[in-house]
Design a protein around this motif. Structure first.
Motif, short mmCIF file in Angstrom:
data_model
loop_
_atom_site.label_atom_id
_atom_site.label_comp_id
_atom_site.label_asym_id
_atom_site.label_seq_id
_atom_site.Cartn_x
_atom_site.Cartn_y
_atom_site.Cartn_z
N LEU A 1 41.22 -28.47 7.46
CA LEU A 1 41.95 -27.26 7.83
C LEU A 1 42.93 -27.54 8.96
O LEU A 1 42.56 -28.17 9.97
CB LEU A 1 40.98 -26.16 8.26
CG LEU A 1 41.57 -24.77 8.47
CD1 LEU A 1 42.21 -24.23 7.18
CD2 LEU A 1 40.50 -23.80 8.96
N ILE B 1 36.59 -19.38 6.44
CA ILE B 1 36.81 -20.46 5.46
C ILE B 1 35.66 -21.47 5.50
O ILE B 1 35.09 -21.86 4.49
CB ILE B 1 38.16 -21.15 5.72
CG1 ILE B 1 39.33 -20.20 5.41
CG2 ILE B 1 38.29 -22.45 4.90
CD1 ILE B 1 40.70 -20.69 5.87
N ILE C 1 46.61 -22.57 7.86
CA ILE C 1 46.78 -21.23 8.44
C ILE C 1 47.99 -21.30 9.35
O ILE C 1 48.19 -22.31 10.06
CB ILE C 1 45.52 -20.84 9.26
CG1 ILE C 1 44.29 -20.72 8.35
CG2 ILE C 1 45.74 -19.53 10.03
CD1 ILE C 1 42.98 -20.55 9.13
N GLU D 1 45.79 -17.79 5.84
CA GLU D 1 45.92 -19.10 5.21
C GLU D 1 47.11 -19.00 4.25
O GLU D 1 47.00 -18.42 3.16
CB GLU D 1 44.64 -19.48 4.46
CG GLU D 1 44.63 -20.90 3.91
CD GLU D 1 43.30 -21.24 3.22
OE1 GLU D 1 42.58 -20.33 2.77
OE2 GLU D 1 42.98 -22.45 3.17
N THR E 1 39.64 -16.45 10.93
CA THR E 1 39.98 -16.80 9.54
C THR E 1 39.43 -18.19 9.21
O THR E 1 38.84 -18.42 8.15
CB THR E 1 41.51 -16.77 9.35
OG1 THR E 1 42.01 -15.49 9.78
CG2 THR E 1 41.91 -17.03 7.90
N ALA E 2 39.58 -19.10 10.17
CA ALA E 2 39.06 -20.47 9.97
C ALA E 2 37.54 -20.45 9.83
O ALA E 2 36.97 -21.11 8.96
CB ALA E 2 39.47 -21.34 11.15
#
Ligand code: 48N
Length: 315
Positions: free
Chosen positions: A221, A312, A276, A270, A308-309
């Motif tokens: 990521l 994921i 992202i 993302e 958000t990470a």
């Protein structure tokens, strides 16, 4: 005790020579003869002894160990401005098991947040983004709907010190991301899988010297906050377009503080599998308005990107 060797040959504290063939124990000997430094400011200030090669080895041993260790990271954050640092703080504190690596092109991290607008010093943060200031201990004046930090550098230096003190964070400043790594996943779909790096002075001089090839950092990521201006502004967004992974840039729109800030926070996402984008770089990708001298959305976009990470990684 033999007289100190004056020909520049490295020596232990008691004067015996150290050569590249010396057993490491000779080097350790010099540590056992620690001089008790005297803090006498009347003219007899005495430092503990050191040799030049000790300084060189102390720096390079740590830097290259970090570079080796972070060749495989869990998350790479590109850009250590207000959004990137807010993301790094939130992600690395929420997930201390993740290896978070920050790549910052400038020697001095902080991006545009060493000053407020038009080089004025005060920093404006609209509520509720001010909660991050409270968490990291940045004092502010409360003006009702917003707060004022007396100097933007007080925020940047505080969050930078918090981020760099975290065991799972490593920052490589004066280092630029000059491309993205793209891989096919097990379903044959392309995704971003890391970054291509070089020292910034090298990246800025590819047209003065040929073949200065880059290095890489592999990570599942990448989170990019490379801002909207500067020598490499909106870098990853532009790279996506140039490599045909997204059709075109939306180009940042004119200033509308009220519309710009929620737009950037709510659209931090993302944008491509494995990438992202947040902060002002997102305004260049999406065509969001700019907000001018207000940093609320940078702090909140950074935190949104961190959550958000985490989603994921947890799904
Ligand atoms: O501070 P910035 O530029 O970016 P953000 O998104 O963290 O904060 C933006 C904010 O300062 C504003 O622009 C304000 C809110 N103004 C709005 C307006 O209307 O004008 O930080 C980006 C960082 C910098 O430190 C760059 O050096 C770095 O990213 N950077 C890179 N680092 C590594 N590799 C690259 N290719 C790269 N490009 C930029």
């Amino acid at each position: 005790m033999s007289p100190p060797v004056l020909d520049g040959t490295p020596q232990t504290h008691d004067g015996s020579r150290i050569t590249s063939k010396s057993p490491i124990s000779n080097v350790i000997v010099s540590k056992q003869h620690l001089v008790e430094p005297k803090e006498d400011f009347s003219g007899n200030y005495v430092f503990a002894p050191i040799r030049e090669w000790e300084v060189s080895r102390a720096m390079s041993q740590r830097y290259f160990k970090d570079l080796y260790d972070r060749a495989i990271s869990d998350v790479v954050i590109v850009g250590a401005g207000s959004a990137g640092l807010s993301c790094a703080y939130r992600l690395a504190t929420e997930a201390p098991h993740l290896k978070v690596t920050i790549i910052e092109a400038n020697v001095a991290p902080g991006g545009g947040c060493w000053l407020g607008g038009q080089l004025l010093s005060a920093m404006i943060v609209r509520k509720p983004a001010h909660k991050l200031l409270m968490e990291i201990g940045v004092p502010f004046e409360d003006e009702g709907n917003y707060v004022v930090v007396k100097h933007a550098a007080l925020f940047t230096s505080t969050i930078l010190s918090k981020v760099l003190a975290l065991d799972n964070v490593k920052m490589f400043n004066a280092t630029a991301v000059e491309d993205l790594i793209v891989k096919e996943d097990h379903q044959g779909k392309q995704r971003i899988a890391g970054v291509v790096t070089n020292w910034t002075l090298v990246s800025l001089n590819h047209d003065t010297q040929s073949c200065m090839d880059p290095n890489t950092i592999t990570a599942p990521l990448v989170i990019s906050f490379t801002g909207h201006d500067g020598p490499m502004g909106a870098f990853c967004a532009k790279r996506l377009v140039k490599s045909g992974l997204v059709p075109q840039l939306g180009d940042m729109r004119c200033l509308d503080m009220s519309r710009a800030e929620p737009a950037i926070v709510n659209r931090t996402r993302e944008v491509y599998p494995g990438l992202i984008i947040g902060g002002m770089e997102l305004s260049e990708l999406d065509g969001a308005n700019r907000m001018g001298p207000c940093f609320s959305a940078m702090l909140a976009s950074g935190e949104k990107a961190a959550y958000t990470a985490l989603d994921i990684f947890n799904n």
